[in-house]
Design an enzyme around this catalytic site. Structure first.
Site, mmCIF file in Angstrom:
data_model
loop_
_atom_site.group_PDB
_atom_site.id
_atom_site.type_symbol
_atom_site.label_atom_id
_atom_site.label_comp_id
_atom_site.label_asym_id
_atom_site.label_seq_id
_atom_site.Cartn_x
_atom_site.Cartn_y
_atom_site.Cartn_z
ATOM 1 N N ASP A 10 0.871 -1.164 0.000
ATOM 2 C CA ASP A 10 0.000 0.000 0.000
ATOM 3 C C ASP A 10 0.917 1.226 0.000
ATOM 4 O O ASP A 10 2.115 1.114 0.292
ATOM 5 C CB ASP A 10 -0.885 -0.036 1.246
ATOM 6 C CG ASP A 10 -1.779 1.175 1.357
ATOM 7 O OD1 ASP A 10 -2.380 1.571 0.343
ATOM 8 O OD2 ASP A 10 -1.865 1.738 2.463
ATOM 9 N N ASP A 12 -0.072 5.169 0.950
ATOM 10 C CA ASP A 12 -0.291 6.100 2.058
ATOM 11 C C ASP A 12 -0.440 5.348 3.374
ATOM 12 O O ASP A 12 -1.287 4.463 3.506
ATOM 13 C CB ASP A 12 -1.550 6.934 1.810
ATOM 14 C CG ASP A 12 -1.459 7.731 0.514
ATOM 15 O OD1 ASP A 12 -0.469 8.461 0.354
ATOM 16 O OD2 ASP A 12 -2.362 7.609 -0.331
ATOM 17 N N ASP A 168 -1.597 -0.945 5.866
ATOM 18 C CA ASP A 168 -1.883 -0.449 7.216
ATOM 19 C C ASP A 168 -3.370 -0.407 7.530
ATOM 20 O O ASP A 168 -3.762 0.099 8.587
ATOM 21 C CB ASP A 168 -1.298 0.960 7.398
ATOM 22 C CG ASP A 168 -2.018 2.007 6.563
ATOM 23 O OD1 ASP A 168 -2.467 3.015 7.141
ATOM 24 O OD2 ASP A 168 -2.129 1.827 5.346
#
EC number: 3.1.3.18
Length: 221
Positions: A10, A12, A168
């Site tokens: 991922d 961001d 995240d």
């Protein structure tokens, strides 16, 4: 122990701490309307949830339809501010270098619009290093659907079971599981206060990027 054959990340909240850019964007919108600015602490937990979630925090007094009308302005302003304050999380660059030295191929699968993610790569010097980039609008589906991860694995020529996905947010882990891909939950990223990463059932939970400098920290096939 060895590094994976391929790793998909991922963006961001996993590789890039883009929250300061996002904060500058929403605060510019608020200031222009004579409204008080918000703090990084207020915005940070929802950065991984996307523009609509951030606008819901910044413009909580508006209804959903009014906030939806602000999305194009948010994206335009964010594009202008992209990379001005964002930084890699500590340890990310060394992690990528060690993966590359071990012959690991890596790429990015993000829900950020692809054109915005593409603009970031030159700023980070990643144009030649990132083997594949899938954005939230690249395909007909986005995470938590497994399609972006499966397409990314196919484009780099590695079976999904031989890739690891690092993210995240719970949707990252859900997408990885649905794709049959081992997963790492990046606990240094953006989470709401009531998020419970243990319940996501990632294969590995990691507190900080430097832990991923060593092969033993990664899920082993």
């Amino acid at each position: 122990m060895r590094f994976p054959r391929a790793v998909l990340f991922d963006l961001d909240g996993t590789l890039l701490d883009s929250a300061p850019d996002m904060l500058a964007t929403v605060n510019a919108m608020l200031s222009e309307r004579g409204l008080p600015c918000i703090t990084l602490a207020q915005l940070r937990p929802v950065v991984s949830k996307g523009s609509r979630a951030m606008l819901a925090v910044a413009f909580a007094h508006l209804d959903a339809a009014a906030r939806e009308a602000l999305v194009p302005e948010f994206l335009k302003r964010y594009e202008a501010l992209l990379g001005t304050q964002a930084q890699l999380f500590d340890g990310v660059e060394v992690m990528l270098q060690r993966l590359e030295q071990a012959g690991c191929v890596w790429g990015i699968v993000t829900n950020k619009p692809e054109y915005l993610a593409q603009l970031i790569l030159p700023q980070l010097g990643w144009q030649q290093r990132c083997a594949v980039l899938i954005g939230g609008d690249t395909l007909a589906e986005r995470k938590p659907h497994p399609l972006p991860l499966l397409v990314a694995a196919d484009r780099i020529g590695v079976a999904a079971t031989q890739c690891v996905y690092v993210g995240d947010d719970e949707r990252d882990i859900l997408a990885a599981r649905a794709a049959g891909m081992p997963s790492v939950a990046a606990l240094w990223g953006y989470r709401l206060g009531d998020d419970d990463p243990l319940s996501w059932q990632a294969d590995v939970l990691v507190e900080q990027p430097p832990q991923l400098w060593e092969p033993a920290a990664w899920p082993q096939p």
